[in-house]
Design a protein around this motif. Structure first.
Motif, short mmCIF file in Angstrom:
data_model
loop_
_atom_site.label_atom_id
_atom_site.label_comp_id
_atom_site.label_asym_id
_atom_site.label_seq_id
_atom_site.Cartn_x
_atom_site.Cartn_y
_atom_site.Cartn_z
N ARG A 108 0.92 -1.35 -0.05
CA ARG A 108 0.05 -0.02 -0.16
C ARG A 108 0.94 1.08 0.01
O ARG A 108 0.60 2.35 -0.67
CB ARG A 108 -0.84 0.00 1.15
CG ARG A 108 -2.15 -1.07 1.59
CD ARG A 108 -3.08 -0.95 0.37
NE ARG A 108 -3.79 0.16 0.81
CZ ARG A 108 -5.28 0.44 0.25
NH1 ARG A 108 -5.67 -0.51 -0.27
NH2 ARG A 108 -5.94 1.43 0.61
N HIS A 109 2.05 1.17 0.84
CA HIS A 109 2.82 2.53 0.88
C HIS A 109 4.10 2.46 0.46
O HIS A 109 5.08 3.46 0.70
CB HIS A 109 2.56 2.74 2.35
CG HIS A 109 1.15 2.78 3.05
ND1 HIS A 109 0.33 3.51 2.47
CD2 HIS A 109 0.69 2.20 3.83
CE1 HIS A 109 -1.02 3.30 3.07
NE2 HIS A 109 -0.56 2.48 3.89
N LYS A 110 4.78 1.33 -0.19
CA LYS A 110 6.05 1.29 -0.81
C LYS A 110 7.19 1.47 0.33
O LYS A 110 8.13 1.97 0.13
CB LYS A 110 6.10 2.38 -1.71
CG LYS A 110 5.11 2.27 -3.02
CD LYS A 110 5.07 0.86 -3.85
CE LYS A 110 4.03 0.54 -4.92
NZ LYS A 110 2.70 0.78 -4.63
N LEU A 111 6.89 0.92 1.61
CA LEU A 111 7.85 0.94 2.60
C LEU A 111 8.25 -0.19 3.00
O LEU A 111 7.27 -1.23 3.45
CB LEU A 111 7.21 1.90 3.81
CG LEU A 111 7.92 1.89 5.05
CD1 LEU A 111 9.51 2.43 4.82
CD2 LEU A 111 7.28 2.42 6.22
N LYS A 142 6.26 14.44 0.49
CA LYS A 142 7.59 13.85 0.45
C LYS A 142 8.43 15.34 0.85
O LYS A 142 9.37 15.05 1.76
CB LYS A 142 8.34 13.25 -0.51
CG LYS A 142 9.75 12.63 -0.36
CD LYS A 142 9.68 11.69 -1.59
CE LYS A 142 11.23 11.07 -1.41
NZ LYS A 142 11.50 10.29 -2.61
N GLU A 143 8.42 16.21 0.32
CA GLU A 143 9.35 17.48 0.11
C GLU A 143 9.04 18.05 1.85
O GLU A 143 10.10 18.35 2.44
CB GLU A 143 9.07 18.48 -0.57
CG GLU A 143 9.41 17.87 -2.31
CD GLU A 143 8.43 17.21 -2.84
OE1 GLU A 143 9.03 16.04 -3.81
OE2 GLU A 143 7.50 16.89 -2.36
N PRO A 165 4.80 7.80 4.01
CA PRO A 165 5.44 7.30 5.53
C PRO A 165 6.88 8.21 5.81
O PRO A 165 7.64 8.40 5.04
CB PRO A 165 5.63 5.77 5.32
CG PRO A 165 4.99 5.31 4.12
CD PRO A 165 4.83 6.57 3.38
N PHE A 166 6.75 8.68 7.09
CA PHE A 166 7.95 9.68 7.20
C PHE A 166 9.24 8.75 7.10
O PHE A 166 10.27 9.52 6.56
CB PHE A 166 7.60 10.07 8.61
CG PHE A 166 8.96 10.99 9.14
CD1 PHE A 166 8.88 12.39 8.86
CD2 PHE A 166 9.84 10.48 9.90
CE1 PHE A 166 9.72 13.24 9.16
CE2 PHE A 166 10.87 11.58 10.52
CZ PHE A 166 10.80 12.85 10.00
N CYS A 194 -3.25 6.78 8.31
CA CYS A 194 -2.59 6.66 7.28
C CYS A 194 -3.25 6.02 5.93
O CYS A 194 -3.02 6.22 4.85
CB CYS A 194 -1.14 5.98 7.26
SG CYS A 194 -1.28 4.26 7.69
N ASP A 195 -4.05 5.06 6.35
CA ASP A 195 -4.96 4.33 5.26
C ASP A 195 -6.42 4.90 4.81
O ASP A 195 -6.97 4.37 4.18
CB ASP A 195 -5.17 2.94 5.94
CG ASP A 195 -4.00 2.03 5.85
OD1 ASP A 195 -3.37 2.09 4.57
OD2 ASP A 195 -3.60 1.67 6.73
#
Length: 379
Positions: A73-76, A174-175, A209-210, A198-199
């Protein structure tokens, strides 16, 4: 298809939200009035079928379910050894405050923000440093000049980040997160990122995600995550902290165990695994339903209540309303609303000084309840 229109009577179930006097319509506390995903109920029924509810271990499948979900879901990528069970995000934050700061130090929060952050700081003998977000009458942004000034205070040792932000509903980019990470590293401030919402993002959007941003963020943070908000299982006390930095992880692990909030109840593991393994379809439909509710509420307010201004939001099932043009503070507005109509929402001052002219309303309910709430609001 799941039936989010179903009305479920929650009275006489010891519900924090619904045990109110007759005629009250409570849309304040952040839990949903939707039945949980069938996969979660099935997993719990199977566990209940075994008649012994003793102490529980944390099996490998628990960490695997978190890792699989965040990767998909979050590429982490979450490593098993970097994940620690805890009974809730709030107990974790309180433990971390006690462990990583000393008495009378400052913990920075970006207001208006989740009211329990204040409790986790003040109740542990630390001081709150409110670093307000900028508000332009439509939405919130981070004032990085103000943030750096506040982080440079040598008495600030911890920052609690809300990502996505409650109650404003911001999805930090992200920035923006990279800037926060850089400043916190510069001033030796550890970041605790509360990512419990987050979801619950607008369909077509996603949170960042931080810990995924860069090494500065990853190695100087503790991320608090849970299925509780997204899957409506807060009462099962099942959450986790993700800490890639081994030294920091050891400190937090010791804190959670010292405070006895690192052991699961008999149902916490099964519910989390079921949610993250089989709950995706339910979650996707729930998000569609909730953001339809948001659209309905925004259109109704625009047509009928020109003095009330919804804040633009891409996350959470909570709506943040600017009531400054009514001539009332948020607290007075919410109090009068409850007294006159029975609609129970949250006054904004509990979210910090910056929330004084706002109220918060929970949109995670069947549409018939939402329509009734809007009718009461208009009256």
């Amino acid at each position: 298809m799941f039936n989010f229109d179903q009305i479920i009577d929650r009275k006489n179930t010891n519900s924090l939200k619904w045990e109110e006097e007759k005629g009250t319509l409570p849309l304040w506390v952040a839990d949903m009035d939707f039945a949980v995903a069938p996969c979660i109920q099935k997993a719990l029924q199977e566990r209940v079928a075994h008649p012994i509810f003793g102490y529980s271990i944390i099996p490998d499948e628990w960490a695997a379910s978190y890792s699989g979900w965040w990767q998909k879901r979050h590429k982490l990528q979450i490593q098993k050894e970097a994940l620690v069970f805890c009974t809730g995000v709030v107990p974790a934050i309180s433990s971390i405050v006690r462990k990583l700061t000393t008495s009378a130090e400052y913990v920075l929060i970006q207001t208006p923000v989740y009211n329990i952050f204040f409790n986790s700081i003040v109740n542990n003998g630390r001081n709150v440093l409110q670093s307000p977000l900028d508000y332009d009458g439509t939405r919130y942004t981070i004032n990085f000049e103000r943030l750096e000034h506040d982080l440079s205070n040598p008495q600030v040792s911890l920052m609690i980040l809300c990502n996505p932000h409650n109650p404003c509903g911001n999805l930090w980019s992200k920035e923006e997160l990279a800037k926060i990470g850089s400043l916190c590293k510069k001033y030796n401030v550890v970041v605790v990122s509360d990512e419990i919402h987050c979801d619950i993002t607008r369909p077509g959007t996603a949170y960042t995600p931080f810990a995924s941003v860069n090494d500065d963020c990853k190695m100087n943070s503790v991320t608090c995550i849970a299925p509780s908000k997204a899957f409506n299982i807060a009462g099962l006390h099942s959450a986790a902290v993700y800490i890639p930095n081994q030294n920091l992880r050891h400190k937090v692990w010791r804190a959670l165990n010292t405070d006895e909030c690192a052991e699961p109840n008999a149902f916490a593991i099964q519910a989390a695994v079921a949610a993250f393994t089989d709950g995706e379809e339910w979650l996707n439909e729930m998000r569609e339903y909730v953001f339809e509710n948001r659209t309905i509420a925004e259109a109704f307010i625009a047509q009928n209540l020109p003095a009330v201004k919804p804040v633009k939001s891409d996350a959470t099932y909570l709506m943040w309303l600017d009531v400054s043009q009514t001539g009332l503070t948020g607290d007075a507005f919410a109090q009068k609303l409850k007294e006159k109509t029975g609609l129970f929402i949250s006054g904004g001052s509990q979210y910090g000084d910056a929330g004084r002219n706002f109220v918060r309303i929970n949109l995670a309910c069947p549409k018939v309840l939402l329509q009734e709430a809007l009718t009461r609001l208009a009256s």
